[in-house]
Design a protein around this motif. Structure first.
Motif, PDB file in Angstrom:
ATOM      1  N   LEU A   1      30.646  39.627  42.925  1.00 55.38           N
ATOM      2  CA  LEU A   1      29.909  39.768  41.668  1.00 55.38           C
ATOM      3  C   LEU A   1      28.769  38.766  41.537  1.00 55.38           C
ATOM      4  O   LEU A   1      27.849  38.967  40.778  1.00 55.38           O
ATOM      5  CB  LEU A   1      30.858  39.573  40.477  1.00 55.38           C
ATOM      6  N   HIS A   2      28.847  37.652  42.274  1.00 57.09           N
ATOM      7  CA  HIS A   2      27.832  36.605  42.205  1.00 57.09           C
ATOM      8  C   HIS A   2      27.512  36.245  40.766  1.00 57.09           C
ATOM      9  O   HIS A   2      28.389  35.910  40.004  1.00 57.09           O
ATOM     10  CB  HIS A   2      26.589  37.013  43.002  1.00 57.09           C
ATOM     11  N   GLN A   3      26.233  36.372  40.402  1.00 55.68           N
ATOM     12  CA  GLN A   3      25.833  35.855  39.089  1.00 55.68           C
ATOM     13  C   GLN A   3      26.147  36.828  37.953  1.00 55.68           C
ATOM     14  O   GLN A   3      25.891  36.547  36.802  1.00 55.68           O
ATOM     15  CB  GLN A   3      24.334  35.541  39.066  1.00 55.68           C
ATOM     16  N   GLU A   4      26.684  37.986  38.248  1.00 56.75           N
ATOM     17  CA  GLU A   4      26.751  39.016  37.217  1.00 56.75           C
ATOM     18  C   GLU A   4      27.693  38.698  36.066  1.00 56.75           C
ATOM     19  O   GLU A   4      27.441  39.043  34.945  1.00 56.75           O
ATOM     20  CB  GLU A   4      27.125  40.363  37.836  1.00 56.75           C
ATOM     21  N   LEU A   5      28.826  38.053  36.343  1.00 60.24           N
ATOM     22  CA  LEU A   5      29.750  37.847  35.231  1.00 60.24           C
ATOM     23  C   LEU A   5      30.800  36.759  35.406  1.00 60.24           C
ATOM     24  O   LEU A   5      31.701  36.674  34.607  1.00 60.24           O
ATOM     25  CB  LEU A   5      30.334  39.214  34.923  1.00 60.24           C
ATOM     26  N   PRO A   6      30.635  35.891  36.388  1.00 65.19           N
ATOM     27  CA  PRO A   6      31.753  35.053  36.822  1.00 65.19           C
ATOM     28  C   PRO A   6      32.498  34.312  35.729  1.00 65.19           C
ATOM     29  O   PRO A   6      33.715  34.226  35.780  1.00 65.19           O
ATOM     30  CB  PRO A   6      31.097  34.060  37.778  1.00 65.19           C
ATOM     31  N   HIS A   7      31.776  33.796  34.733  1.00 62.85           N
ATOM     32  CA  HIS A   7      32.465  32.920  33.783  1.00 62.85           C
ATOM     33  C   HIS A   7      33.322  33.692  32.788  1.00 62.85           C
ATOM     34  O   HIS A   7      34.167  33.127  32.119  1.00 62.85           O
ATOM     35  CB  HIS A   7      31.462  32.036  33.047  1.00 62.85           C
ATOM     36  N   GLU A   8      33.072  34.975  32.680  1.00 58.37           N
ATOM     37  CA  GLU A   8      33.838  35.749  31.708  1.00 58.37           C
ATOM     38  C   GLU A   8      34.897  36.599  32.403  1.00 58.37           C
ATOM     39  O   GLU A   8      35.459  37.516  31.819  1.00 58.37           O
ATOM     40  CB  GLU A   8      32.879  36.599  30.865  1.00 58.37           C
ATOM     41  N   LEU A   9      35.180  36.267  33.649  1.00 56.88           N
ATOM     42  CA  LEU A   9      36.206  36.973  34.401  1.00 56.88           C
ATOM     43  C   LEU A   9      37.457  36.096  34.478  1.00 56.88           C
ATOM     44  O   LEU A   9      37.380  34.942  34.876  1.00 56.88           O
ATOM     45  CB  LEU A   9      35.691  37.239  35.819  1.00 56.88           C
ATOM     46  N   GLY A  10      38.576  36.667  34.064  1.00 55.26           N
ATOM     47  CA  GLY A  10      39.838  35.923  34.135  1.00 55.26           C
ATOM     48  C   GLY A  10      40.855  36.738  34.905  1.00 55.26           C
ATOM     49  O   GLY A  10      40.834  37.971  34.840  1.00 55.26           O
ATOM     50  N   VAL A  11      41.725  36.077  35.641  1.00 54.47           N
ATOM     51  CA  VAL A  11      42.754  36.807  36.387  1.00 54.47           C
ATOM     52  C   VAL A  11      44.121  36.232  36.045  1.00 54.47           C
ATOM     53  O   VAL A  11      44.308  35.017  36.047  1.00 54.47           O
ATOM     54  CB  VAL A  11      42.492  36.727  37.909  1.00 54.47           C
TER      55      VAL A  11
ATOM     56  N   VAL B   1      52.644  42.865  43.435  1.00 51.14           N
ATOM     57  CA  VAL B   1      52.169  41.959  42.388  1.00 51.14           C
ATOM     58  C   VAL B   1      51.304  42.714  41.386  1.00 51.14           C
ATOM     59  O   VAL B   1      50.335  43.382  41.767  1.00 51.14           O
ATOM     60  CB  VAL B   1      51.351  40.791  43.002  1.00 51.14           C
ATOM     61  N   ALA B   2      51.674  42.606  40.115  1.00 47.72           N
ATOM     62  CA  ALA B   2      50.878  43.236  39.053  1.00 47.72           C
ATOM     63  C   ALA B   2      49.930  42.188  38.483  1.00 47.72           C
ATOM     64  O   ALA B   2      50.348  41.102  38.090  1.00 47.72           O
ATOM     65  CB  ALA B   2      51.805  43.761  37.964  1.00 47.72           C
ATOM     66  N   VAL B   3      48.647  42.543  38.468  1.00 54.71           N
ATOM     67  CA  VAL B   3      47.621  41.567  38.100  1.00 54.71           C
ATOM     68  C   VAL B   3      46.700  42.140  37.018  1.00 54.71           C
ATOM     69  O   VAL B   3      46.229  43.278  37.136  1.00 54.71           O
ATOM     70  CB  VAL B   3      46.756  41.223  39.348  1.00 54.71           C
ATOM     71  N   ASP B   4      46.454  41.349  35.977  1.00 57.95           N
ATOM     72  CA  ASP B   4      45.450  41.738  34.977  1.00 57.95           C
ATOM     73  C   ASP B   4      44.123  41.074  35.324  1.00 57.95           C
ATOM     74  O   ASP B   4      44.082  39.866  35.604  1.00 57.95           O
ATOM     75  CB  ASP B   4      45.852  41.229  33.581  1.00 57.95           C
ATOM     76  N   VAL B   5      43.068  41.864  35.295  1.00 56.54           N
ATOM     77  CA  VAL B   5      41.721  41.306  35.479  1.00 56.54           C
ATOM     78  C   VAL B   5      41.042  41.406  34.117  1.00 56.54           C
ATOM     79  O   VAL B   5      40.785  42.510  33.621  1.00 56.54           O
ATOM     80  CB  VAL B   5      40.951  42.105  36.553  1.00 56.54           C
ATOM     81  N   LEU B   6      40.813  40.277  33.497  1.00 56.66           N
ATOM     82  CA  LEU B   6      40.293  40.286  32.129  1.00 56.66           C
ATOM     83  C   LEU B   6      38.781  40.128  32.097  1.00 56.66           C
ATOM     84  O   LEU B   6      38.216  39.293  32.815  1.00 56.66           O
ATOM     85  CB  LEU B   6      40.916  39.143  31.311  1.00 56.66           C
ATOM     86  N   VAL B   7      38.152  40.943  31.255  1.00 53.65           N
ATOM     87  CA  VAL B   7      36.730  40.752  30.985  1.00 53.65           C
ATOM     88  C   VAL B   7      36.557  40.588  29.472  1.00 53.65           C
ATOM     89  O   VAL B   7      37.459  40.884  28.689  1.00 53.65           O
ATOM     90  CB  VAL B   7      35.866  41.919  31.514  1.00 53.65           C
ATOM     91  N   ASN B   8      35.385  40.124  29.109  1.00 55.34           N
ATOM     92  CA  ASN B   8      35.146  39.759  27.718  1.00 55.34           C
ATOM     93  C   ASN B   8      34.612  40.924  26.882  1.00 55.34           C
ATOM     94  O   ASN B   8      34.860  41.005  25.693  1.00 55.34           O
ATOM     95  CB  ASN B   8      34.132  38.599  27.728  1.00 55.34           C
TER      96      ASN B   8
END
Ligand code: GTP
Ligand code: MG
Length: 303
Positions: A208-218, A232-239
């Protein structure tokens, strides 16, 4: 008798702290990316050497804090520097000294820890601003009053074994005699759930590079073990809702690529087949939500 030391590895975001920690440990214990604020937890990497054992605390890089997550990361970095045997400040000397670099210098000068190593990293880069960093230290260590601290300076390229050797030698010179703190074959005690979440986030960051890194949570929800594999069940959170298609990518290429890369690496690291199920969720303001930050391990106490 062998030597031992706990080393706080601190410095500005993107200076190469995690790269250096991985290099010294000889295995990847902490994720790396060109994006700021890659490290969000304190990760302990344990170095085994004929001279003894070093416990390296890789910390989130200091940056201009935005919001709750940013403030927590800065607090974690500052706390991790306290209570260690050696303070190792990593500077990115491929750029002129920045505000946060001078901030660390002032802090070290004022708090005067006994043993300090200043690493001028990225010495493979041209130009390399070595003398500007020394000048900045001269200034920081004499005003408002002279500091007793005499740091050992090491030029380093964390990308190679040769380049990082000087840092290892400087740390062992400072280490004191003592019993090892961890068993010999341990390289990290970082919790499995957090390590999995970090690896998934690293794979997204590289896409993703500069597109959204700080608002991505795992966030790892569950690890089901059985038949020699982990599911493994994983949530990928966006804002925001608009970020969801970015994370998924055209024809789901981005999420698929991140999943495959993470599965491959995690299977190698843990020695079992790891399969990931990724769910992208819109969670407005997750970076300010204490419950979510807790689940991601960002509220946890540091040594
Ligand atoms: N040229 C060069 N690049 C380096 C060197 N060390 C690290 N890097 C690069 O610098 C970038 C940041 O490295 P990280 O190790 O993630 O930096 P960090 O200090 O841990 O960053 P945060 O976790 O955000 O605080 C990555 O792209 C690395 O590949 C080096 O010696 N030379
Ligand atoms: Mg890092």
């Amino acid at each position: 008798m062998s030597k031992v030391a706990i080393v706080g590895v601190v410095g500005r975001t993107n200076a190469g702290k995690s790269t250096l920690v991985n290099r010294l440990v000889g295995e990847k214990v902490s994720i790396v990316s060109p994006v700021e604020q890659t490290t969000r937890n304190t990760v302990r990497g344990i170095v085994a050497d004929p001279r003894g054992q070093l416990v390296l605390l890789d910390t989130p890089g200091l940056h201009k804090a935005v919001g709750t997550l940013g403030t927590l990361l800065n607090r974690m970095a500052r706390r991790s520097a306290a209570g260690t045997d050696i303070t190792c400040v990593v500077f990115d000397a491929s750029q002129e000294p920045q505000l946060e670099d001078v901030g660390w210098m002032q802090r070290v000068a004022k708090e005067a820890p006994d043993r300090v190593v200043f690493v001028l990293n990225k010495c493979d880069a041209k130009p390399f601003f070595s003398s500007m960093f020394r000048e900045a230290w001269k200034e920081a260590s004499t005003t408002p009053q002279p500091s007793p601290v005499k740091p050992v300076w090491v030029d380093c390229c964390a990308l190679t074994d040769d380049g990082a050797k000087g840092v290892m030698d400087a740390l062992f010179d400072f280490a004191q005699e003592g019993e090892p703190l961890f068993p010999e074959d341990v390289v990290t005690d970082y919790p499995r759930k957090l390590a999995i979440a970090d690896t998934v986030r690293e794979k997204f960051l590289s896409k993703l590079h500069q597109e959204l890194p700080h608002e991505l949570g795992v966030r790892v929800k569950e690890i089901a073990e059985g038949n020699g594999r982990w599911a493994v069940a994983v949530d990928v959170l966006v804002n925001r809702p608009s970020q969801k298609p970015i994370v998924i990518g055209r024809s789901a290429q981005t999420i698929k690529g991140a999943r495959k890369a993470a599965e491959k690496e995690l299977s190698e690291v843990f020695g079992v087949k790891v399969s990931l199920e990724l769910w992208v969720k819109v969670e407005p303001n997750w970076m300010k939500n204490p419950k979510i930050l807790e689940e991601m391990g960002y509220m946890g106490a540091v040594i």
